[in-house]
Design a protein around this motif. Sequence first.
Motif, PDB file in Angstrom:
ATOM      1  N   GLY A   1      25.851  39.186  31.135  1.00 28.06           N
ATOM      2  CA  GLY A   1      25.847  40.499  31.772  1.00 28.06           C
ATOM      3  C   GLY A   1      25.074  41.546  31.001  1.00 28.06           C
ATOM      4  N   ARG A   2      24.733  41.255  29.728  1.00 27.65           N
ATOM      5  CA  ARG A   2      23.929  42.174  28.911  1.00 27.65           C
ATOM      6  C   ARG A   2      24.568  43.560  28.825  1.00 27.65           C
ATOM      7  NH1 ARG A   2      22.385  37.638  28.523  1.00 27.65           N
ATOM      8  NH2 ARG A   2      20.228  36.934  28.300  1.00 27.65           N
TER       9      ARG A   2
ATOM     10  N   GLY B   1      32.688  45.511  32.004  1.00 24.25           N
ATOM     11  CA  GLY B   1      32.470  44.460  31.017  1.00 24.25           C
ATOM     12  C   GLY B   1      32.228  44.944  29.604  1.00 24.25           C
ATOM     13  N   SER B   2      32.600  46.179  29.274  1.00 23.37           N
ATOM     14  CA  SER B   2      32.271  46.734  27.962  1.00 23.37           C
ATOM     15  C   SER B   2      33.431  46.697  26.978  1.00 23.37           C
ATOM     16  CB  SER B   2      31.814  48.193  28.117  1.00 23.37           C
ATOM     17  OG  SER B   2      32.834  48.974  28.718  1.00 23.37           O
ATOM     18  N   CYS B   3      34.485  45.939  27.297  1.00 28.59           N
ATOM     19  CA  CYS B   3      35.659  45.884  26.419  1.00 28.59           C
ATOM     20  C   CYS B   3      36.207  44.460  26.420  1.00 28.59           C
ATOM     21  CB  CYS B   3      36.711  46.896  26.878  1.00 28.59           C
ATOM     22  SG  CYS B   3      37.154  46.752  28.625  1.00 28.59           S
TER      23      CYS B   3
ATOM     24  N   ARG C   1      33.697  40.867  31.700  1.00 27.40           N
ATOM     25  CA  ARG C   1      33.019  40.396  32.900  1.00 27.40           C
ATOM     26  C   ARG C   1      33.303  41.388  34.027  1.00 27.40           C
ATOM     27  NH1 ARG C   1      32.059  34.687  32.132  1.00 27.40           N
ATOM     28  NH2 ARG C   1      31.842  34.315  34.362  1.00 27.40           N
ATOM     29  N   ARG C   2      32.611  41.229  35.106  1.00 28.04           N
ATOM     30  CA  ARG C   2      32.779  42.139  36.246  1.00 28.04           C
ATOM     31  C   ARG C   2      34.186  42.011  36.828  1.00 28.04           C
ATOM     32  NH1 ARG C   2      29.137  41.683  41.745  1.00 28.04           N
ATOM     33  NH2 ARG C   2      30.385  43.062  43.076  1.00 28.04           N
ATOM     34  N   MET C   3      34.959  43.079  36.677  1.00 30.64           N
ATOM     35  CA  MET C   3      36.329  43.080  37.187  1.00 30.64           C
ATOM     36  C   MET C   3      36.686  44.416  37.838  1.00 30.64           C
ATOM     37  SD  MET C   3      38.647  40.630  37.198  1.00 30.64           S
ATOM     38  CE  MET C   3      40.195  41.441  36.858  1.00 30.64           C
TER      39      MET C   3
END
Length: 639
Positions: free
Chosen positions: A272-273, A332-334, A338-340
């Motif tokens: 996801g970069r 997705g930054s923690c 992933r996309r949630m």
Amino acid sequence: MNTITLIRNRAINSARKLLIDSKNSSIFGSLLPHHALPVPNDFLQPRFNLYHSKNHYPFRKLGFQHELGSVRKIFNPSSSNYATSRCFSLNSAKRGARIGFKVQNFSTSVETRVNDNSFEKIYIQGGLNVKPLVVESVHNDEESVVREEEEESVAEKQAWKLLKDAIVTYCGNPVGTVAANDPGDKLPLNYDQVFIRDFIPSALAFLLKGDSEIVKYFLLHTLQLQSWEKTVDCYSPGQGLMPASFKVRTVALEGDTREEVLDPDFGESAIGRVAPVDSGLWWIILLRAYGKITGDYSLQERVDVQTGLKMILKLCLTDGFDMFPSLLVTDGSCMIDRRMGIHGHPLEIQALFYSALRCSREMLAVTDGTNDLVRAINNRLSALSFHIRQYYWVDMKKINEIYRYKTEEYSMDAINKFNIYPEQIPFWVMDWIPEKGGYLIGNLQPAHMDFRFFTLGNLWSIISSLSTPRQNEAILNLIEAKWDDLVGHMPLKICYPALDNEEWRIITGSDPKNTPWSYHNGGSWPTLLWQFTLACMKMGRIDLAQKAVDLAEKRLPVDSWPEYYDTRSGKFIGKQARLYQTWTIAGFLTSKMLLKNPKMASMLFSEEDYDLLEICVCGLSKSGRKKCSRVAAKSQILV
């Protein structure tokens, strides 16, 4: 003459004892390389000169007397955009000069307020690495560490062995633990790296055990990796960013000579970069924990550490277009990487942000250059605590208010400030929430409330006192009342409920790993156990913590310490879970040691700060912002 001889003998004995204590105080044995020698006093002055033969990088002024940012950052000549922290052998200084580096010896030590008779020697190995070579053993006079003579269960002994086997060394010193150490895993991906967030429970386990060296080296070396020029499609993140993880690599030089380098990942290689927002926040929290548990505050007071701390804060406190005091982040930054559907202002980041701000306020050196930063921290703390407590909190009463909301309100006195439509309230929450319980919702944005229960955010709100004492009690009451849903066969659900059917397809993008009741979509994560234990101990609910720990202790060793569990009740090992997951092991050990020594728990959580409420409650006044009394704050906020 006899007096001189006596003084000399005592000095020799003291020095001998210092070396013996330093050698024997850690489970790692002697951490000092054979060439560790005292540094001459004239090397302890901050003087340096750093340049690359082809590219010159000016020092960045950060409001500190010493400009250290570029000193910690060396460009790897093997690639134009690939940066590492390098460790040279004794014979590599000349090679480094041929490559194009020139560094003079300097120190990052500052005067400390404790251990006045101790010293810390700084040696720049090969001119490219800031490392303390002498780490003095810290002894707590109040017997605050968990003693080894405490009776350990079979599961604890196994866990300690596995945790020690997961240790990663760099330049002969321990610098962290790998994410997972499963000998049967033939494709480890990035699980063989040291993650900042994953290492936190490992660090606390070592600190509670009395082994602080690995934590100190971890804090210093991750600081060296801060703000590299890593990019995604030629775009660089802001200065002060901490990496998500790093890996120790061995690189070949001329002939048969090899060297170790630290290779950080800032999200440019991640799925996801996405850059990690929480890494810097966890680093600050761990820095405070190190000082509290060891009693050694000299690390916090180092110039390079103070500078790195300020860089993280400036990155987080930068003004932008957002009107909210909560931190705006992407999906997705923690921990949920992933996309949630947690983009925006997720509770987990806000709780960690609040905790990091409070920790920073304790550790920042008071100078003319930090006054504005401290003022900004206080203002943000007040606004953030009011925002979360007032707008993120739901219980039966609040849900009934939302159910009767009027929409399209335009005024300063609007009740439905974010234009929430009552139809957003999911049917499950109406039947699920208990009469005497409540929780902080997962996210709040204009016309959107995420009513899912996110465990980490709620637990860390208790630990940091982001939520009020009454809200803390209600959160634990809810977990107790909904034990089968949030704990079941394995503590604890990362979120509840899971996304399924069309909602899963739209929000997760049909993620095959985040299927309902798996991984981040309602999976059970044993690493959350230590945070649950800490929150329970703060609120005097040790019975709940003990119940969860006992449950985990029966299953984790048998199941080979998996990363997560699947199904609604957490009955099965996750379908893609790594075994011998380090933060599962460390979370269990930390929980056990906290329960054995409740006094240590008080060093890791924060109590209510009533001074913040005097500013916080001003937002309730219809007549504009004005100075409010503490009594008014307690009466309006703590209800």
